[in-house]
Design an enzyme around this catalytic site. Structure first.
Site, PDB file in Angstrom:
ATOM      1  N   LYS A 270      27.558  -1.957  87.654  1.00 24.48           N
ATOM      2  CA  LYS A 270      28.730  -1.677  86.756  1.00 24.48           C
ATOM      3  C   LYS A 270      29.306  -0.389  87.570  1.00 24.48           C
ATOM      4  O   LYS A 270      30.450  -0.192  87.849  1.00 24.48           O
ATOM      5  CB  LYS A 270      28.525  -1.122  85.580  1.00 24.48           C
ATOM      6  CG  LYS A 270      29.903  -1.242  84.689  1.00 24.48           C
ATOM      7  CD  LYS A 270      30.288   0.345  84.504  1.00 24.48           C
ATOM      8  CE  LYS A 270      31.504   0.572  83.790  1.00 24.48           C
ATOM      9  NZ  LYS A 270      32.008   1.841  83.674  1.00 24.48           N
ATOM     10  N   HIS A 384      30.501  14.106  84.607  1.00 26.20           N
ATOM     11  CA  HIS A 384      31.468  13.507  83.832  1.00 26.20           C
ATOM     12  C   HIS A 384      32.169  14.510  82.577  1.00 26.20           C
ATOM     13  O   HIS A 384      33.402  14.366  82.446  1.00 26.20           O
ATOM     14  CB  HIS A 384      30.526  12.599  82.841  1.00 26.20           C
ATOM     15  CG  HIS A 384      30.972  10.975  83.083  1.00 26.20           C
ATOM     16  ND1 HIS A 384      30.817  10.491  84.152  1.00 26.20           N
ATOM     17  CD2 HIS A 384      31.586  10.410  82.054  1.00 26.20           C
ATOM     18  CE1 HIS A 384      31.239   9.312  84.211  1.00 26.20           C
ATOM     19  NE2 HIS A 384      31.798   9.332  82.682  1.00 26.20           N
TER      20      HIS A 384
END
Ligand code: MEV
Length: 430
Positions: A270, A384
């Site tokens: 992914k 993030h």
């Protein structure tokens, strides 16, 4: 293009970035205007799908620092997830110290499948199909003389006997078709439909499905990079020191997890697709086809595994390789009619679909490296969080300067949550 390294790009206001990009790519600003003009006019969307009511936008950013096969490339990436573009750009910066990415593409051969039912003698029918191979291939080539003229066309036929299906045995014919610079679905589907009558005549059976396979395992691309050991070490924000050797070995250990475990491999892949899809979407290509091909290919050994491989070379430097199907085109479909996709292809300066495939695989490999490096060292959340915090601040209702301020406060407090963003916003509004 002079260089894909544009210092300070991140700090420029949005409209100045486009100008800087045009300069770096030696293009007119007008060539890239579609990026800031809503990408796709609604009237054009109306011509592309049924029941259109408008368009749906995604952020479009630029992957910097890429050198692919010796060429500097500025890579358009359409994606909503924070950190992907920054991560890929940073890893491309490390890779360029050893020359960047090198790629190899196979011929752009797609597979079309034709299912033949109600065949009395499957082995005999298979042999008969192969006896008629030349005329069947010639029949396909007569359908699309343009592809033939530019060097593509029907290449081969294969016959498979599917013994153990839920409805009993049947035949499948694979048409191998070189689609050159197209994604190829239309050409292959048309060719398969065309062959149906002849195949029924030859086999005495009934042709059922006639459709392209998205497991495009004859249209593979491999991207490779080397990251010198001395580029890998770093000091984290909290002062923790990671040596080059620690980072390299941590990345190899992280890859080994994906190599043996489908649960991890799905997430690992992914991460690769974060980079791959972003470029596939920006260039107007069919990302569902690329996703389907990638995951089917990752399972082709019988056990779903990592699409990439990480190791070290004789110098102790980190090496990475990614091989996957890459059925992308630069002609036809949305690549031709979507103004932002056209601008993206212009920016990339690619002349063939194989060149585009090489760039996409390089971005996938860079993105995989960014994720593994973060996971193997500080963890993924730190990088993030600062970008994610902005989205949380916006979701809580912050606008203008307040977005950055609230995001920064939440990151400093290590409380990046919607309830905290709302609290800070309320306190400021009092
Ligand atoms: C998140 O979008 C992608 C990662 O989960 C990839 C990975 O775990 O390798 C960070």
């Amino acid at each position: 293009m002079s260089t894909s390294r544009i210092a300070g790009f991140y700090n420029l206001p949005l409209d100045q970035r486009l100008r800087k990009l045009a300069d770096a790519a030696k293009l007119d600003l007008a060539d890239l205007a579609a990026f800031q003009e809503n990408g796709l006019p609604a009237a054009q969307a109306d011509k592309m799908v049924e029941n259109a009511i408008g368009t749906y936008s995604l952020p479009l950013g630029i992957g910097l620092n890429f050198i692919v096969d010796g060429h500097e490339v500025l890579v358009p990436m359409a994606i909503e997830e924070p950190s992907v573009i920054a991560g890929a750009s940073y890893m491309a910066k490390l890779a360029r110290t050893a020359g960047g990415f090198t790629t190899i593409s196979s011929e752009p051969e797609m597979i079309g499948q034709i299912q033949i039912l109600d065949v009395r003698d499957l082995v005999h029918a298979s042999m008969e199909i192969m006896n008629h191979k030349d005329e069947l291939l010639a029949e396909v080539d007569a359908v699309d003389p343009v592809i033939k003229k530019i060097g593509g066309g029907a290449r081969d036929l294969e016959v498979r006997i599917m013994e153990d299906s839920p409805i009993g045995p049947f035949l499948v014919v694979h048409l191998i078709y070189d689609v050159r610079d197209a994604m190829g679905a239309n050409a292959v589907n048309t060719a398969c439909e065309k062959l149906a009558a002849s195949l029924e005549k030859i086999t005495g059976g009934r042709v059922h499905l006639r459709i392209l396979s998205n497991l495009a395992d004859r249209r593979l691309v491999t991207a490779h990079c080397t990251i010198p050991l001395n580029e890998l070490g770093f000091i984290a924000d909290d002062g923790l020191i990671f040596t080059g050797q620690q980072v390299r070995d941590g990345i190899i250990e992280a890859w080994a997890f994906a190599a043996v475990d489908p649960y991890r491999a799905a997430t690992h892949n992914k991460g690769i697709m974060n980079g791959v899809d972003a470029v596939v979407i920006a260039t107007g290509n069919d990302w569902r086809a690329i996703e389907a091909g990638a995951h089917a290919y990752a399972s082709s050994s019988g056990c779903y595994t990592s699409l990439s491989t990480w190791g070290k070379d004789a110098n102790g430097d980190l090496t990475g390789e990614l091989t996957m199907p890459m059925a992308v085109g630069i002609v036809g479909g949305a690549t031709r009619v979507h103004p932002a996709a056209q601008a993206a292809l212009k920016l990339l300066g690619v002349k063939t679909a194989s060149e585009l495939a090489g760039i996409i695989a390089s971005v996938g490999l860079a993105q995989n490296l960014a994720a593994l490096r973060a996971l193997a060292t500080e963890g993924i959340q730190r990088g993030h969080m600062s970008l994610h915090a902005r989205q949380v601040a916006i979701a809580a209702g912050a606008t203008g300067d307040l977005i950055e301020k609230i995001a920064l406060q939440m990151v400093t407090e290590k409380k990046v949550r919607i309830d905290r963003a709302e609290e800070i916003l309320q306190a400021r509004n009092k």
